[in-house]
Write a protein that holds these residues in place. Structure first.
Motif, short mmCIF file in Angstrom:
data_model
loop_
_atom_site.label_atom_id
_atom_site.label_comp_id
_atom_site.label_asym_id
_atom_site.label_seq_id
_atom_site.Cartn_x
_atom_site.Cartn_y
_atom_site.Cartn_z
N ARG A 270 31.70 32.51 36.76
CA ARG A 270 32.66 33.36 36.06
C ARG A 270 33.51 34.20 37.01
O ARG A 270 33.91 35.32 36.67
CB ARG A 270 31.95 34.25 35.03
N LYS A 271 33.77 33.69 38.20
CA LYS A 271 34.66 34.34 39.14
C LYS A 271 36.07 33.77 38.97
O LYS A 271 36.24 32.58 38.71
CB LYS A 271 34.18 34.12 40.58
N ARG A 272 37.05 34.61 39.14
CA ARG A 272 38.44 34.18 39.01
C ARG A 272 38.87 33.62 40.36
O ARG A 272 39.06 34.36 41.33
CB ARG A 272 39.32 35.36 38.60
N GLY A 273 39.02 32.32 40.43
CA GLY A 273 39.32 31.66 41.70
C GLY A 273 40.58 30.83 41.64
O GLY A 273 40.98 30.33 40.57
N THR B 247 52.94 34.08 46.32
CA THR B 247 52.05 35.00 47.01
C THR B 247 50.83 35.23 46.12
O THR B 247 50.97 35.46 44.91
CB THR B 247 52.75 36.34 47.30
N TYR B 248 49.64 35.18 46.74
CA TYR B 248 48.39 35.36 46.01
C TYR B 248 47.60 36.50 46.65
O TYR B 248 47.65 36.70 47.87
CB TYR B 248 47.55 34.08 46.03
N ARG B 249 46.81 37.21 45.84
CA ARG B 249 45.97 38.30 46.33
C ARG B 249 44.56 38.10 45.80
O ARG B 249 44.37 37.72 44.65
CB ARG B 249 46.54 39.64 45.87
N ALA B 250 43.57 38.37 46.67
CA ALA B 250 42.18 38.16 46.27
C ALA B 250 41.25 39.08 47.04
O ALA B 250 41.59 39.60 48.11
CB ALA B 250 41.78 36.70 46.50
N LYS B 251 40.05 39.25 46.50
CA LYS B 251 39.02 40.03 47.18
C LYS B 251 38.46 39.27 48.38
O LYS B 251 38.05 39.88 49.35
CB LYS B 251 37.89 40.35 46.20
N SER B 252 38.46 37.95 48.29
CA SER B 252 37.91 37.12 49.36
C SER B 252 38.77 35.90 49.58
O SER B 252 39.44 35.42 48.65
CB SER B 252 36.47 36.67 49.03
N LEU B 253 38.73 35.39 50.81
CA LEU B 253 39.41 34.15 51.16
C LEU B 253 38.39 33.22 51.79
O LEU B 253 37.65 33.61 52.70
CB LEU B 253 40.54 34.42 52.16
N MET C 19 43.58 32.59 32.72
CA MET C 19 44.27 32.02 33.88
C MET C 19 45.03 33.13 34.58
O MET C 19 45.77 33.90 33.94
CB MET C 19 45.22 30.91 33.42
N ALA C 20 44.86 33.23 35.90
CA ALA C 20 45.46 34.32 36.66
C ALA C 20 46.91 34.02 36.99
O ALA C 20 47.26 32.91 37.35
CB ALA C 20 44.67 34.58 37.93
N ALA C 21 47.77 35.05 36.89
CA ALA C 21 49.13 34.93 37.39
C ALA C 21 49.12 35.12 38.89
O ALA C 21 48.17 35.64 39.45
CB ALA C 21 50.01 35.98 36.72
N GLN C 22 50.22 34.72 39.56
CA GLN C 22 50.20 34.70 41.00
C GLN C 22 50.03 36.10 41.60
O GLN C 22 49.53 36.24 42.70
CB GLN C 22 51.47 34.06 41.54
N ASN C 23 50.48 37.17 40.90
CA ASN C 23 50.36 38.52 41.45
C ASN C 23 49.10 39.23 41.00
O ASN C 23 48.86 40.38 41.38
CB ASN C 23 51.60 39.35 41.07
N ASP C 24 48.30 38.61 40.14
CA ASP C 24 47.04 39.20 39.73
C ASP C 24 46.05 39.15 40.88
O ASP C 24 46.09 38.26 41.72
CB ASP C 24 46.46 38.45 38.53
N LEU C 25 45.14 40.11 40.89
CA LEU C 25 44.08 40.12 41.88
C LEU C 25 42.94 39.23 41.38
O LEU C 25 42.36 39.49 40.32
CB LEU C 25 43.58 41.54 42.12
N CYS C 26 42.62 38.18 42.13
CA CYS C 26 41.52 37.30 41.75
C CYS C 26 40.32 37.57 42.65
O CYS C 26 40.40 38.30 43.63
CB CYS C 26 41.93 35.84 41.79
N ASP C 27 39.20 36.96 42.31
CA ASP C 27 37.99 37.17 43.10
C ASP C 27 38.04 36.44 44.43
O ASP C 27 37.60 36.97 45.45
CB ASP C 27 36.75 36.72 42.30
N ALA C 28 38.57 35.21 44.44
CA ALA C 28 38.57 34.43 45.68
C ALA C 28 39.68 33.41 45.67
O ALA C 28 40.01 32.83 44.62
CB ALA C 28 37.22 33.74 45.88
N ILE C 29 40.25 33.18 46.85
CA ILE C 29 41.17 32.08 47.09
C ILE C 29 40.47 31.10 48.00
O ILE C 29 39.85 31.49 49.00
CB ILE C 29 42.46 32.58 47.76
N VAL C 30 40.54 29.82 47.67
CA VAL C 30 39.98 28.76 48.49
C VAL C 30 41.15 27.91 49.00
O VAL C 30 41.96 27.44 48.20
CB VAL C 30 38.99 27.88 47.70
#
Length: 356
Positions: free
Chosen positions: A30-33, A192-198, A1-12
């Motif tokens: 298996r993407k971190r979303g 605040t969230y960070r991701a490779k894609s939105l 499970m990702a923390a809010q400041n971790d970089l995830c693969d995508a935010i929806v």
């Protein structure tokens, strides 16, 4: 499970059907979303709430009919994973005049795509569905694969599956700021969230998220009246009587389609709706009825009185739903400036902003 400041693969952004399925497939691959929803779940503010929707293969366009083959498979897979029934096959009965061009086109599409269907004469319709009054010259087309999706139940199944597969579902998280970049940064009222894609699947709120970025999609938000009508004899239009979903095409009393589902969502009530709506502000969805809302319900009341005589001709329950439709401009741009208007096309609005 990702923390809010971790970089995830995508935010929806947006946890309706489109957003939930997007997050579900990300998790299955298996993407971190992270799935963000501005309201607390479940809610009735958007387009995906309610107990039922129609599913069908009967479309004029070959593309949609072909696409539905995969859709049925995905729903069956989710149903198996969830261990609960999400779909019921009832058939979809299309009603229209024999010469109706849309009815002819749909029949031709079903034939080309090898979808099981049946053309019904007026006499056959009367025998099979005696509690439907037909107009002179009206015939039927039965898409045997059509049926009812249990919408609320399906959303819960998707959200549970996302969590089970390791994804995050964060409700009550209204997005306040988006900063494109590598990575993209999304701020909500509390995090605040960070991701490779939105990926934005926010329906009526899509352009409110895009305008600060200097973009706008040609979208229009419509408020739809979802009406339920009391059966004079409970169950007379129910699944137990083999009554199907229906869709009326080219009806003389209604410029737009009228559709219905078998009774059962509420005991003794049948859903019959007008596939048309009026401009709406999603923040004011439940404001007092406009004159056009009353006119739309009047069209339905006359249809029920004349065509479905075993229903009371005044709605027992009226709910609201929002449609977000694409408005095609003459040149058909992917993005547009405010005020650009053309013909409506009912299609979910999705936009992907990716860092590459």
């Amino acid at each position: 499970m990702a923390a809010q400041n971790d970089l995830c693969d995508a935010i929806v952004i947006g946890a309706g059907t489109q957003g939930c399925f997007t997050a579900y497939h990300l998790a299955k691959h298996r993407k971190r979303g992270i799935l963000l929803e501005q309201f607390f779940l479940p809610h009735s503010r958007g387009s995906s709430h309610g107990q039922s929707r129609i599913i069908r293969r009967a479309y004029p366009e070959d593309f949609y009919t072909q696409m539905m083959e995969e859709c049925y498979q995905i729903w069956a897979q989710l149903e198996h994973e969830a261990g609960t029934q999400l779909h019921r096959q009832t058939g979809l009965l299309l009603l229209g005049m024999k010469e109706n061009s849309e009815l002819k086109t749909i029949q031709a599409t079903l034939s080309r795509q090898g979808v099981e269907h049946q053309c019904l004469s007026a006499e056959e319709l009367k025998q099979r569905f005696p509690n439907v009054q037909l107009a002179r010259g009206e015939v039927g087309l039965l898409d045997k694969s059509g049926g009812v999706l249990y919408a609320d139940r399906a959303l819960r199944a998707l959200q549970d599956a996302i969590r089970r597969l390791g994804g995050l579902v964060c409700d009550g998280e209204k997005v306040t700021d988006i900063k494109p970049g590598r990575p993209v940064t999304v701020r909500s009222a509390s995090r605040t969230y960070r991701a490779k894609s939105l990926i934005i699947t926010a329906g009526p709120w899509t352009n409110r998220l895009l305008r600060p970025l200097g973009m706008e999609l040609p979208l229009q938000t419509l408020r739809i009246n979802v009406c339920y009508w009391r059966e004079k004899v409970p169950g007379s239009y129910g699944v137990s009587r083999a009554f199907p979903c229906f869709l009326g095409l080219g009806l003389s009393a209604a410029p737009h389609h009228i559709y219905g589902l078998p009774s059962g969502e509420y005991p003794g009530l049948m859903k019959v709706c007008y596939h048309h709506g009026n401009d709406a502000d999603p923040e004011a969805r439940d404001c007092p009825e406009a004159c056009s809302d009353i006119q739309d319900i009047g069209i339905l009341s006359r249809f029920v009185r004349d065509r479905l005589p075993d229903l009371e001709p005044q709605p027992a329950v009226v709910e609201r739903c929002l449609y977000t439709v694409r408005v095609w401009a003459a040149a058909g741009p992917a993005l547009s400036r405010p005020g650009n208007r053309g013909r409506r096309h009912t299609e979910p609005a999705r936009l992907r902003l990716a860092s590459v």
